[in-house]
Enzyme design. Sequence first.
Site, PDB file in Angstrom:
ATOM      1  N   GLY A  92       0.820  -1.308   0.041  1.00  0.00           N
ATOM      2  CA  GLY A  92       0.102  -0.060   0.175  1.00  0.00           C
ATOM      3  C   GLY A  92       0.768   1.427   0.082  1.00  0.00           C
ATOM      4  O   GLY A  92       0.439   2.136  -0.758  1.00  0.00           O
ATOM      5  N   TYR A  93       1.965   1.204   0.928  1.00  0.00           N
ATOM      6  CA  TYR A  93       2.825   2.229   1.031  1.00  0.00           C
ATOM      7  C   TYR A  93       3.801   2.617  -0.155  1.00  0.00           C
ATOM      8  O   TYR A  93       3.659   3.691  -0.788  1.00  0.00           O
ATOM      9  CB  TYR A  93       3.845   2.264   2.151  1.00  0.00           C
ATOM     10  CG  TYR A  93       4.895   3.368   2.207  1.00  0.00           C
ATOM     11  CD1 TYR A  93       4.531   4.566   2.725  1.00  0.00           C
ATOM     12  CD2 TYR A  93       6.277   2.940   1.780  1.00  0.00           C
ATOM     13  CE1 TYR A  93       5.497   5.553   2.961  1.00  0.00           C
ATOM     14  CE2 TYR A  93       6.865   3.895   1.829  1.00  0.00           C
ATOM     15  CZ  TYR A  93       6.660   5.381   2.497  1.00  0.00           C
ATOM     16  OH  TYR A  93       7.710   6.223   2.570  1.00  0.00           O
TER      17      TYR A  93
END
Length: 175
Positions: A92-93
């Site tokens: 996600g990051y």
Amino acid sequence: LEPAGAARAVEAATAEPAAPLRAVVNLVGGYASGGLVHETPVEEFDRMLRINLRPTYLVTQAALPHLVAAGGGAVVCVSARAAVAPFPGAAGYATAKAAVLAFANAVAVEYRQRGVRCNTVLPSVIDTPANRAAQPEADHRRWVPPAEIAGVIRFLASDESAPTSGASIPVYGRA
């Protein structure tokens, strides 16, 4: 961050007519690790996009008309090394920071003819108290100090970087 909040921030920065807006630096973001993709709830993935991409988009969107009206200027976005070199447990990051990078490149292309340049810095692990607390066993000497990142951002926001747009600048320290 909501659109009205971004607009208010830009309006406050442009309230003095003798000093038109010449640069915008997008620093807002955050990190959260998780499991592998199949172990990470979609809500966590969405949260990474919301805290990393959305503020950059909204502030830039609100500032662009002012930069264009001033005859040009600079937008500097902060992505991360993970955007180009992901690591396990942070899909996600990494995705959110890659989206920041892609967005900055789109702004560079769309506004080049209007005198607005857009560049991105990609720090590795930043040497902050929070990161030291989270990773006490790491070799902190290899991390990049915030002041060194600030120097690169200052250059990209200044007129000295006028010929540079669409650049992705690694700021890795010794990592």
